[in-house]
Motif scaffolding. Structure first.
Motif, PDB file in Angstrom:
ATOM      1  N   GLN A  52       0.826  -1.205   0.000  1.00 17.25           N
ATOM      2  CA  GLN A  52       0.000   0.000   0.000  1.00 17.25           C
ATOM      3  C   GLN A  52       0.867   1.264   0.000  1.00 17.25           C
ATOM      4  O   GLN A  52       0.632   2.186  -0.784  1.00 17.25           O
ATOM      5  CB  GLN A  52      -0.911  -0.039   1.227  1.00 17.25           C
ATOM      6  CG  GLN A  52      -2.278   0.515   0.928  1.00 17.25           C
ATOM      7  CD  GLN A  52      -2.741   1.411   2.047  1.00 17.25           C
ATOM      8  OE1 GLN A  52      -2.228   1.340   3.169  1.00 17.25           O
ATOM      9  NE2 GLN A  52      -3.691   2.279   1.737  1.00 17.25           N
ATOM     10  N   ALA A  53       1.894   1.288   0.866  1.00 17.30           N
ATOM     11  CA  ALA A  53       2.725   2.497   0.983  1.00 17.30           C
ATOM     12  C   ALA A  53       3.474   2.791  -0.317  1.00 17.30           C
ATOM     13  O   ALA A  53       3.681   3.938  -0.691  1.00 17.30           O
ATOM     14  CB  ALA A  53       3.714   2.344   2.138  1.00 17.30           C
ATOM     15  N   LYS A  54       3.893   1.730  -1.012  1.00 19.82           N
ATOM     16  CA  LYS A  54       4.663   1.917  -2.245  1.00 19.82           C
ATOM     17  C   LYS A  54       3.782   2.084  -3.487  1.00 19.82           C
ATOM     18  O   LYS A  54       4.257   2.506  -4.529  1.00 19.82           O
ATOM     19  CB  LYS A  54       5.544   0.672  -2.497  1.00 19.82           C
ATOM     20  CG  LYS A  54       6.886   0.685  -1.803  1.00 19.82           C
ATOM     21  CD  LYS A  54       7.672  -0.560  -2.180  1.00 19.82           C
ATOM     22  CE  LYS A  54       8.032  -0.661  -3.645  1.00 19.82           C
ATOM     23  NZ  LYS A  54       9.260  -0.001  -4.058  1.00 19.82           N
ATOM     24  N   GLY A  55       2.507   1.656  -3.367  1.00 17.46           N
ATOM     25  CA  GLY A  55       1.672   1.565  -4.565  1.00 17.46           C
ATOM     26  C   GLY A  55       2.211   0.467  -5.467  1.00 17.46           C
ATOM     27  O   GLY A  55       2.219   0.585  -6.697  1.00 17.46           O
ATOM     28  N   ARG A  56       2.678  -0.616  -4.855  1.00 15.09           N
ATOM     29  CA  ARG A  56       3.332  -1.695  -5.610  1.00 15.09           C
ATOM     30  C   ARG A  56       2.294  -2.665  -6.153  1.00 15.09           C
ATOM     31  O   ARG A  56       1.378  -3.068  -5.434  1.00 15.09           O
ATOM     32  CB  ARG A  56       4.286  -2.441  -4.673  1.00 15.09           C
ATOM     33  CG  ARG A  56       5.153  -3.528  -5.336  1.00 15.09           C
ATOM     34  CD  ARG A  56       6.142  -4.033  -4.301  1.00 15.09           C
ATOM     35  NE  ARG A  56       6.990  -5.120  -4.689  1.00 15.09           N
ATOM     36  CZ  ARG A  56       8.268  -4.987  -5.091  1.00 15.09           C
ATOM     37  NH1 ARG A  56       8.788  -3.793  -5.229  1.00 15.09           N
ATOM     38  NH2 ARG A  56       9.003  -6.042  -5.347  1.00 15.09           N
ATOM     39  N   PRO A  57       2.415  -3.068  -7.440  1.00  7.17           N
ATOM     40  CA  PRO A  57       1.479  -4.060  -7.982  1.00  7.17           C
ATOM     41  C   PRO A  57       1.514  -5.339  -7.153  1.00  7.17           C
ATOM     42  O   PRO A  57       2.581  -5.779  -6.726  1.00  7.17           O
ATOM     43  CB  PRO A  57       2.016  -4.314  -9.397  1.00  7.17           C
ATOM     44  CG  PRO A  57       2.858  -3.126  -9.729  1.00  7.17           C
ATOM     45  CD  PRO A  57       3.410  -2.634  -8.425  1.00  7.17           C
ATOM     46  N   GLN A  58       0.330  -5.916  -6.920  1.00 10.64           N
ATOM     47  CA  GLN A  58       0.221  -7.087  -6.036  1.00 10.64           C
ATOM     48  C   GLN A  58       0.961  -8.303  -6.573  1.00 10.64           C
ATOM     49  O   GLN A  58       1.252  -9.234  -5.827  1.00 10.64           O
ATOM     50  CB  GLN A  58      -1.256  -7.459  -5.833  1.00 10.64           C
ATOM     51  CG  GLN A  58      -2.088  -6.394  -5.144  1.00 10.64           C
ATOM     52  CD  GLN A  58      -1.753  -6.258  -3.673  1.00 10.64           C
ATOM     53  OE1 GLN A  58      -1.261  -7.186  -3.052  1.00 10.64           O
ATOM     54  NE2 GLN A  58      -1.993  -5.076  -3.112  1.00 10.64           N
TER      55      GLN A  58
END
Ligand code: AMP
Ligand code: MG
Length: 344
Positions: A52-58
């Motif tokens: 969530q904090a990074k906006g990283r693809p799951q």
């Protein structure tokens, strides 16, 4: 949230950071490669906060950081003898190994894959935090997804102030590029990402190495790749980056003739004087490629400015750690390269 800023050399920092990790929080940690955004890698709720904090693809799995090599037996199975040889040669250090995962590693940490990536970082304070926390740290690079990686605590503060529990400031990262990743789950060892441990060094220990296609070419967004992270546009400033290859003189002639107001030049120390009036930015010395590794991401962050038109970039040639610089810079440029030897 108030983000705690902790000095790596303060006596109580490891304990404070370890308690945050144990409580499911996020701590940015210094390593020799880049700053990581760390959380308890065995706690799916804590791991979810990283994404969530990074906006990283799951679908992009995380690297599990351990305090010492023998801990990989807790998280990996069917460990080939080659893994122990690599650990002996390069750990603690900038090498990540992909191995078959044990069920103890949550699916969210490994993005649903049957394998897990493990590394023992060459940073004593970070290893002490992991030891005190009593859990492996899942820690991707601390940058917002898609942005240049974080090689100073200030970069992390810029991306995450108020969004994470703490940052441990250990100064600028020594290597400055993310770890080399080697996959050991198939018959032949496979290089998934070049880094501070070179292909030549791996070959010496392994006797064999396949280079994954994602290392050298642009990969389609919907492609199935071994290291899911390699298919995303990465390290990229907001403007267009164009790599100009060829001799120093030909490249300077090409760049000077195409340069428009608002463009920038990213070059070597040795070339600054060729770009008078073109707002050149050096990221290190071509004669010492380690300085280019250490300086690349800071430079890309300076160039992450929407008012810039095109960044004309110079890239070191050859093998060794230059191979890792080529990989990162080509990704930042989305593989846009022009050869000044053939184009004027
Ligand atoms: P970062 O943490 O930003 O350095 O990114 C970690 C990299 O490791 C990404 O490119 C991931 O795709 C890759 N990675 C992590 N776990 C695995 C795995 N189990 N198999 C293959 N690649 C992995
Ligand atoms: Mg990253």
């Amino acid at each position: 949230m108030n983000t705690l800023f902790l000095q790596a050399n303060a006596a109580d920092t490891p304990q404070i950071a370890a308690e945050i990790i144990q409580n499911g929080g996020l701590v940015a940690i210094p390593t020799e490669t880049v700053y990581g955004l760390g959380a308890d890698g065995l706690n799916p709720d804590a791991v979810a906060k990283i994404f969530q904090a990074k906006g990283r693809p799951q679908d992009n799995p995380l690297i599990l950081h351990v305090a010492q090599a023998d801990q990989i037996q807790l998280f990996c199975r069917d460990i080939p003898e080659a893994a122990y040889r690599l650990a002996e040669a390069f750990w603690p250090g900038p090498l990540t190994m992909v191995l078959p995962a044990r069920d103890s590693v949550p699916l969210s940490t490994r993005a649903g894959l049957p394998s897990v990536a493990v590394r023992c970082p060459d940073n004593a304070v970070t290893r002490e935090i992991i030891r005190l926390a009593g859990v492996p740290l899942a820690a991707p690079s601390a940058n917002i997804s898609g942005k240049p990686s974080t090689t100073t605590a200030e970069h992390v503060l810029h991306d995450h102030d108020g969004n994470i529990d703490a940052i441990v400031d250990g100064g600028p990262c020594r290597v400055g590029l993310e770890s080399t990743i080697v996959d050991l789950t198939e018959d032949r060892p496979r290089l998934l990402r070049p880094g501070g441990i070179t292909p030549e060094q791996l070959l010496e220990v392994l006797g064999d190495l396949v280079v994954d296609k994602a290392v050298t070419a642009q990969i389609d967004q919907d492609a199935v790749v071994k290291a899911p992270g390699m298919k995303y546009r990465h390290y990229a400033p907001q403007c267009q980056v164009l790599i100009v290859s060829g001799s120093r003189e030909k490249a300077a002639a090409y760049i000077r003739s195409h340069f428009a107001p608002g463009d920038r030049v990213l070059c070597f120390d040795e070339e600054i004087s060729l770009y008078d009036g073109c707002d050149p930015l050096s990221y290190g010395s071509e004669a010492d490629v380690a300085t280019l590794c250490a300086g690349l991401f800071s430079a890309l962050r300076v160039l992450d400015d929407p008012s810039i038109g095109t960044v004309y970039a110079r890239c070191p040639v050859g093998g060794g750690v230059a191979y890792a610089v080529q990989n990162r810079l080509k990704k930042a440029a989305a593989f846009h390269i022009v050869d000044a030897e053939v184009e004027a």
